[in-house]
Design a protein around this motif. Structure first.
Motif, PDB file in Angstrom:
ATOM      1  N   MET A 114       0.832  -1.213   0.000  1.00  0.00           N
ATOM      2  CA  MET A 114       0.000   0.000   0.000  1.00  0.00           C
ATOM      3  C   MET A 114       0.868   1.265   0.000  1.00  0.00           C
ATOM      4  O   MET A 114       0.658   2.170  -0.815  1.00  0.00           O
ATOM      5  N   LEU A 115       1.865   1.312   0.879  1.00  0.00           N
ATOM      6  CA  LEU A 115       2.730   2.489   0.973  1.00  0.00           C
ATOM      7  C   LEU A 115       3.597   2.643  -0.269  1.00  0.00           C
ATOM      8  O   LEU A 115       3.844   3.753  -0.735  1.00  0.00           O
ATOM      9  N   GLY A 116       4.051   1.511  -0.826  1.00  0.00           N
ATOM     10  CA  GLY A 116       4.858   1.556  -2.046  1.00  0.00           C
ATOM     11  C   GLY A 116       4.101   2.185  -3.200  1.00  0.00           C
ATOM     12  O   GLY A 116       4.677   2.924  -4.007  1.00  0.00           O
ATOM     13  N   LEU A 117       2.799   1.908  -3.261  1.00  0.00           N
ATOM     14  CA  LEU A 117       1.966   2.493  -4.315  1.00  0.00           C
ATOM     15  C   LEU A 117       1.598   3.940  -4.005  1.00  0.00           C
ATOM     16  O   LEU A 117       1.468   4.768  -4.903  1.00  0.00           O
ATOM     17  N   MET A 118       1.442   4.240  -2.724  1.00  0.00           N
ATOM     18  CA  MET A 118       1.071   5.601  -2.333  1.00  0.00           C
ATOM     19  C   MET A 118       2.173   6.605  -2.657  1.00  0.00           C
ATOM     20  O   MET A 118       1.903   7.678  -3.201  1.00  0.00           O
TER      21      MET A 118
END
Length: 199
Positions: free
Chosen positions: A24-28
């Motif tokens: 999730m954070l990698g995409l954010m």
């Protein structure tokens, strides 16, 4: 080039440690392309570290939030801010030009179909923000587009396993049909829109 590879390796190691939240954070933050993060998530599914549906869910959440950030920059910062700082989120001036042209020509419905089309895929959130498109409509159309994208690349990463880094070579034969379907949907949307205007 080696420095970039080291940075990506570090980020992916961080994704692995955090599991679902890492995806999730990698995409954010979108420092590396979403396809790579999702494919690596698929590799983690292959290893049994996480499960497929969890990876797709958190990938979708991260992808939508990333687009919301861009939407907010467009809504509250406008074109001048994006022209100046867009490069830091990997969006160039010509991306913004194409996205604005599409949005102005096709309207809010293009938020869904444009997600599958190169060049305008990420930048389409900018004119939506500048035009102050409804948050709910933006989130709905973006989510509907991000779900199949996340599902596909997590699946491909899972199938490829330790060869997940070859995603660019494999993805083409899957993304091309998606692109064709997106164009067909766009044409259909335009025809319906034109018909409604005539009425």
């Amino acid at each position: 080039m080696e420095i970039i590879s080291d940075i990506i390796a570090q980020l992916l190691s961080w994704v692995e440690q955090l599991g679902y939240f890492g995806i999730m954070l990698g995409l954010m933050i979108e420092v590396i392309p979403s396809e790579i993060v999702l494919a690596y998530g698929g590799y983690l599914v292959h290893n049994g570290t996480i499960n497929y549906f969890g990876a797709v869910f958190f990938g979708t959440v991260g992808g939508v939030i990333a687009q919301l950030f861009i939407y907010w920059i467009g809504r509250y910062g406008g074109r001048p801010v994006l022209d100046k700082y867009g490069k830091y989120i990997l969006i160039r001036k010509h991306h913004i030009d194409h996205a604005e042209e599409w949005f102005n020509k096709y309207g809010t419905g293009v938020i869904f179909t444009a997600r599958f089309i190169p060049v305008v895929r990420h930048a389409i959130s900018i004119p939506a923000g500048i035009a102050k498109m409804s948050h709910m409509r933006f989130i709905l159309l973006t989510t509907l587009a991000v779900i199949p994208w996340s599902a596909l690349f997590v699946y491909l990463g899972m199938v490829l396993g330790s060869q997940w880094h070859n995603i660019d070579e494999i993805a083409g034969k899957y993304t091309t049909p998606i692109l064709i379907v997106a164009v067909v949907l766009l044409v259909g949307y335009l025809l319906v829109k034109r018909k409604m205007k005539k009425k």
